[in-house]
Design a protein around this motif. Structure first.
Motif, short mmCIF file in Angstrom:
data_model
loop_
_atom_site.label_atom_id
_atom_site.label_comp_id
_atom_site.label_asym_id
_atom_site.label_seq_id
_atom_site.Cartn_x
_atom_site.Cartn_y
_atom_site.Cartn_z
N PHE A 55 5.02 -1.22 23.14
CA PHE A 55 4.12 -0.08 23.39
C PHE A 55 4.34 1.03 22.37
O PHE A 55 3.58 1.98 22.32
CB PHE A 55 4.34 0.51 24.79
N ARG A 83 2.29 -6.91 16.93
CA ARG A 83 1.93 -8.13 17.68
C ARG A 83 2.94 -8.39 18.78
O ARG A 83 3.99 -7.76 18.82
CB ARG A 83 1.86 -9.33 16.73
N VAL A 127 1.59 -6.09 23.34
CA VAL A 127 0.36 -5.63 22.68
C VAL A 127 -0.85 -6.29 23.32
O VAL A 127 -1.85 -5.64 23.63
CB VAL A 127 0.43 -5.95 21.17
N LEU A 128 -0.74 -7.60 23.56
CA LEU A 128 -1.87 -8.32 24.16
C LEU A 128 -2.14 -7.84 25.58
O LEU A 128 -3.29 -7.80 26.02
CB LEU A 128 -1.60 -9.83 24.15
N ILE A 169 -1.71 -4.75 26.82
CA ILE A 169 -2.45 -3.49 26.77
C ILE A 169 -3.92 -3.77 26.52
O ILE A 169 -4.81 -3.24 27.17
CB ILE A 169 -1.93 -2.59 25.62
N ARG A 170 -4.15 -4.63 25.52
CA ARG A 170 -5.53 -4.94 25.14
C ARG A 170 -6.27 -5.60 26.30
O ARG A 170 -7.41 -5.24 26.60
CB ARG A 170 -5.48 -5.89 23.93
N ILE A 230 -5.79 -5.51 29.54
CA ILE A 230 -6.08 -4.65 30.70
C ILE A 230 -7.29 -3.77 30.40
O ILE A 230 -8.19 -3.63 31.21
CB ILE A 230 -4.84 -3.82 31.06
N ARG A 231 -7.32 -3.21 29.19
CA ARG A 231 -8.46 -2.36 28.83
C ARG A 231 -9.74 -3.14 28.75
O ARG A 231 -10.82 -2.62 29.00
CB ARG A 231 -8.19 -1.70 27.48
N ALA A 232 -9.64 -4.41 28.33
CA ALA A 232 -10.84 -5.20 28.11
C ALA A 232 -11.30 -5.86 29.41
O ALA A 232 -12.22 -6.65 29.38
CB ALA A 232 -10.59 -6.25 27.04
N LEU A 233 -10.64 -5.56 30.54
CA LEU A 233 -11.00 -6.15 31.82
C LEU A 233 -10.85 -7.67 31.76
O LEU A 233 -11.56 -8.40 32.43
CB LEU A 233 -12.46 -5.77 32.16
N ASP A 234 -9.92 -8.13 30.91
CA ASP A 234 -9.72 -9.56 30.70
C ASP A 234 -8.62 -10.04 31.64
O ASP A 234 -7.45 -10.15 31.26
CB ASP A 234 -9.35 -9.81 29.23
N VAL A 270 2.67 -3.75 35.01
CA VAL A 270 1.28 -3.37 34.75
C VAL A 270 0.32 -4.41 35.27
O VAL A 270 -0.84 -4.12 35.55
CB VAL A 270 1.01 -3.13 33.24
N LEU A 301 2.60 4.50 34.48
CA LEU A 301 1.53 3.55 34.20
C LEU A 301 0.50 3.44 35.32
O LEU A 301 -0.62 3.04 35.07
CB LEU A 301 2.12 2.16 33.93
N PRO A 327 0.58 2.98 23.72
CA PRO A 327 0.77 3.89 24.86
C PRO A 327 2.03 4.74 24.75
O PRO A 327 2.12 5.79 25.37
CB PRO A 327 0.91 2.93 26.05
N GLN A 332 -5.07 3.48 36.88
CA GLN A 332 -4.73 3.00 35.55
C GLN A 332 -5.98 3.08 34.69
O GLN A 332 -7.08 3.13 35.21
CB GLN A 332 -4.30 1.53 35.62
N ALA A 372 -16.06 -2.93 27.59
CA ALA A 372 -15.42 -4.03 28.31
C ALA A 372 -16.33 -4.53 29.43
O ALA A 372 -16.49 -5.74 29.64
CB ALA A 372 -14.08 -3.59 28.87
N ARG A 408 -18.46 -8.26 29.92
CA ARG A 408 -18.35 -9.09 31.13
C ARG A 408 -19.69 -9.12 31.89
O ARG A 408 -19.73 -9.51 33.06
CB ARG A 408 -17.29 -8.57 32.08
#
Lengths: 519, 333
Positions: A193, A198, A202-203, A205-206, A208-212, A369, A461, B76, B172, B196, B200
């Motif tokens: 963080f 890489r 890192v993945l 964070i990405r 969670i934000r991308a709703l993935d 998280v 968090l 973060p 969050q 995002a 979707r």
């Protein structure tokens, strides 16, 4: 493991997979949880990416694991060979362990520049303390007669260490290493963080934000699997190495409290305080960090005591602390009770261990998280969710330490109970639980800073309240006086909590494990 | 801050860092003969948010100017201000509110250019329960970080909305609480959570705070007063590359998205997400003003508006926080 137990374990794991898949399907569209099938599909499509990220994070975690544990062993040996250093070593080690990531991360990044330095260091910081504490206990867990034997040959502390203490401490070392394995991986992930290019963190964070959700849960599952493998691997090594039944440790009860006056304790505290302030100041000066973000002791003193707005600063801190205390105390107690209870359950019902063990390790090693949103949905955004998360973080070290502690029940005494055909419960109450006490108290002590770290991470968090949120907010507003003040207060409270547990511990161990006391 | 100088810390720090972590330090100092090595500290993970910089680097525009630029990713737990103060980064990507509070704490920062003229904060909601204007917030549950309460407070003050009529739910930074109905709306950026959701297949409504009086420059380029005095050539070269990069970005945002995804294969970037994000940030960054004066420009009137909004956020700022001299040199030469 017997065939029957293995069968029960496999069955249990299969049932859990079905349950997980069911929950995943039920909550489809809520973007909270992905089932095993979603994870396999995601993994199939992104295998290369995951393998590269895992390689990066695992490599850093492994280096941190080795460095942190070596440091713990070195500190434990120092404390054992030179007893006057013991209280300072454990005190300073506790303080360093308490330093919150929000404060250390950016400083490590500036010291190391780009690259894996901060990730490795944070992984090492996440593990060294939970190894050091059991080691210090283990180094004393030997019968007095063995030391008499060494002395009768005219040998000194070094021979004691090599031939007696090193062997006595091995079970405790393995407990420490097993606790450390998931912590190192999480430490390396959170280290990313701080601006790493890489890795799994890192993945995360990405994702969670991308709703993935598929990506988030795939990463969490991989993290859990890696931790379970490391945990069982270390356990397998321990079973090969630790062949002897634990010896009977007989030592005369020592009286507590009256041996040394209050002046002694005060002097030790003053020494620790002086050392801390000296090292703090010297480290920042030597690294030549600007006082804009690397506050010195006098900066913090000014902000909290002599500055015109000091009382407002103190009030902000106090209200944040009050919010945190509401969660951390119940979470700590719940985690402690849960850890000890589960260890005892696994001793009494070995079949439960086959199913429960992977779950226990997974709970600890899944990044907070990932699980936090699910727990929050299940338990609400109120106190219950946060307390549960703290309990989850506390329970694992307690559980592992207690499990190892229960195994320290002396073989000869168990043989005596067997002769009388004593039941499992009688053996538990009279043999296993007393044998577990030193390990349990070691766990209770390590859990003090662990619970505070857990609650600050959750606050940072997930919930956005309390000291954890205050620290994150201070960093983003460049209010580094407040941030460093929070570090001081949090460390100070950890030390107080630790001291309180130690006081209880001395009273109880003076009866059950007197070899742990004394100079 | 006044107690210790920070001017000559750079060399010492680099030495210390190299000693502590030899391998990685070699990575920064790429041996390009006659080139000056500088770091730029980004405010977040690599993404199309910084694609103008990638274009400048990819096409060698900084090399032409004698500069070897290394772009440091944020995260973060990677605040921008410390590396800029300590000199490990020549320039950092910040925002006017963060910069203002750092300056209050003694950091000698100036804002040299403004990438996002319009602040990217939005209130995002779902079409069947939309927030189209600040008044719609009344009675709604909003998911946001508690740390952003001053932002909501400022919006309410600017638009005569009673903040007590809004329920703040600390969440969050994720669109999940909105999608699964825990909240009615979110405080987020125009360019991340709504994108995002779109990827979707979830439609959303966004209300840009900047359209309702919330004037805070974002994605601002900051440097120390010391660098401004002593490293002007490097700053001009750095921002010169940025301006060319962002102009090229505007010409073809899809190409910028592709470049970003190709450049960072380990970052887990999704091309569709990056393309949408790239397109959505154009109206925040470019306007008639930048058409006339060039990328990164701002007016004195905009500074006045920023100072008013920042005052609502509790920040006391003077107009000389902004310094246009480097940008004038870039666009003049």
């Amino acid at each position: 493991m017997t065939g029957q137990r293995r069968g029960a374990g496999l069955l249990g794991i299969a049932a859990m997979m079905v349950l997980w898949e069911g929950v995943g399907r039920a909550f489809e569209g809520a973007f909270l949880i992905a089932g095993p099938s979603d994870i396999l599909v995601y993994l199939g499509a992104n295998l290369g990416l995951m393998v590269r990220a895992l390689g990066e994070t695992l490599g850093n975690a492994a280096l941190g694991f080795v460095a942190g544990n070596l440091a713990a062993i070195a500190l434990a040996v120092l404390a054992q060979l030179w007893p006057p250093s013991r209280s300072s070593v454990s005190g300073l080690a506790l303080i360093v362990f308490c330093l919150p990531l929000v404060a250390t991360g950016p400083i490590l990044r500036i010291l190391y520049g780009p690259g894996p330095g901060p990730q490795i260091t944070l992984a090492a910081l996440a593990v060294y303390y939970t190894t050091l504490v059991p080691l210090l206990v283990g180094l004393r867990a030997a019968p007095a007669s063995w030391f008499d034997l060494v002395r009768s040959y005219g040998r000194g502390p070094l021979t004691e260490l090599v031939h007696v203490r090193a062997w006595a401490t091995l079970p405790y070392l393995f407990a420490g290493l097993q606790i450390a394995a998931p912590a190192a991986f999480l430490g390396a992930m959170v280290g990313e963080f701080t601006g790493a290019e890489r890795g799994m963190g890192v993945l995360t964070i990405r994702a969670i934000r991308a709703l993935d959700v598929d990506a988030t849960w795939t990463i969490a599952t991989i993290a859990a699997l890696v931790s379970i493998l490391a945990y069982s691997g270390l356990g397998a090594i321990a079973r090969r190495v630790l062949l002897e039944k634990p010896a009977v440790i007989l030592s005369a009860p020592v009286s507590t409290g009256r041996r040394r006056g209050p002046w002694h304790a005060a002097a030790r505290l003053a020494l620790l305080l002086g050392l801390t302030i000296g090292l703090w100041w010297a480290a920042l000066e030597l690294a030549d960090l600007p006082s804009f973000f690397a506050k010195r002791p006098d900066d913090v003193w000014r902000a909290f005591v002599t500055a015109p707005d000091a009382s407002a600063t103190r009030a902000t801190m106090a209200s944040a602390l009050a919010g945190t205390a509401l969660f951390v105390v119940p979470g700590y107690l719940a985690g402690l009770a849960l850890g000890a209870a589960l260890a005892i359950l696994f001793l009494l019902v070995p079949a439960a261990a086959a199913v429960g063990m992977p779950v226990a390790v997974a709970l600890r090693s899944v990044p907070i998280v990932t699980t936090a949103p699910l727990l929050v949905l299940a338990l609400g955004r109120g106190a219950t969710g946060t307390i549960t998360l703290v309990a989850v973080m506390v329970f694992f070290p307690t559980f592992v330490a207690c499990l190892h502690g229960l195994r320290q029940a002396p073989g000869q005494i168990l043989d005596v109970f067997d002769t009388y055909a004593a039941g499992r419960l009688a053996r538990l109450v009279h043999v296993h639980v007393p044998a577990m006490l030193p390990a349990f108290f070691a766990a209770a002590r390590m859990a003090v800073p662990a619970s505070i770290l857990a609650v600050t991470v959750v606050e940072w968090l997930a919930t956005g309240r309390g000291v954890g949120a205050l620290m994150a907010l201070s960093a983003s507003l460049s209010d580094y006086d407040m941030l460093w003040g929070a570090v001081v207060v949090v460390s100070g409270l950890s030390i107080l909590g630790y001291a309180a547990i130690s006081a209880v511990e001395r009273r109880i161990l003076s009866v059950y494990a007197a070899e742990q006391l004394g100079a | 801050m006044t107690r210790r100088g920070i001017l000559d810390r750079r060399s010492v720090l680099k030495g210390g860092a190299a000693g502590l972590c030899g391998i990685s330090a070699v990575g920064i100092m790429r041996p390009a003969y006659g080139q000056t090595n500088v770091n730029m500290q980004l405010s977040w993970l690599h993404s199309v948010q910084f694609a103008g910089s990638y274009i400048a680097q990819d096409r060698g525009w900084w090399d032409e100017a004698g500069l070897s630029v290394s772009l440091q990713q944020g995260g973060p737990n990677a605040p921008v201000e410390p590396p800029v103060v300590s000199g490990t980064a020549l320039v950092g990507i910040s925002a006017a509110d963060y910069t203002a509070s750092a300056v209050e704490e003694g950091a000698p920062f100036k804002i040299l250019a403004v990438a996002m003229q319009k602040n990217p904060f939005v209130i995002a909601s779902l079409p069947d329960n939309p927030v189209n204007a600040p008044g719609d917030l009344v009675g709604k549950r909003i998911g946001m970080a508690l740390a952003n309460t001053p932002v909501l407070q400022a919006l309410c003050t600017l638009n005569d909305v009673d903040i007590d009529a809004i329920t703040i739910v600390p969440t969050q930074y994720s669109a999940a609480p909105l999608v699964n109905g825990e909240v009615d709306c979110l405080l987020c950026w125009e360019t991340d959570l709504p994108v995002a959701m779109a990827v979707r297949g979830i439609d959303s409504v966004t209300m840009l705070l900047a359209d309702h009086g919330y004037a805070v420059h974002s994605q601002t380029y900051i440097a120390t007063e010391d660098s401004l005095a002593n490293r002007r050539d490097e700053l001009v070269a750095l921002l010169g590359g940025e301006v060319r990069g962002w102009d090229a970005y505007r010409g073809d945002t899809d190409a910028a998205a592709r470049l970003t995804v190709e450049r960072f294969p380990d970052a887990g970037l999704d091309l569709e997400t990056q393309r949408l994000q790239a397109a959505r940030q154009v109206p925040l960054m470019f306007s008639e003003l930048t058409d006339e004066f060039g990328f990164g420009w701002w007016t004195d009137a905009a500074v006045e508006e920023n100072i008013e909004t920042l005052a609502l956020l509790g920040r006391d700022v003077s107009p000389d926080l902004w310094d246009r001299s480097i940008l004038e040199e870039v666009h003049g030469g």
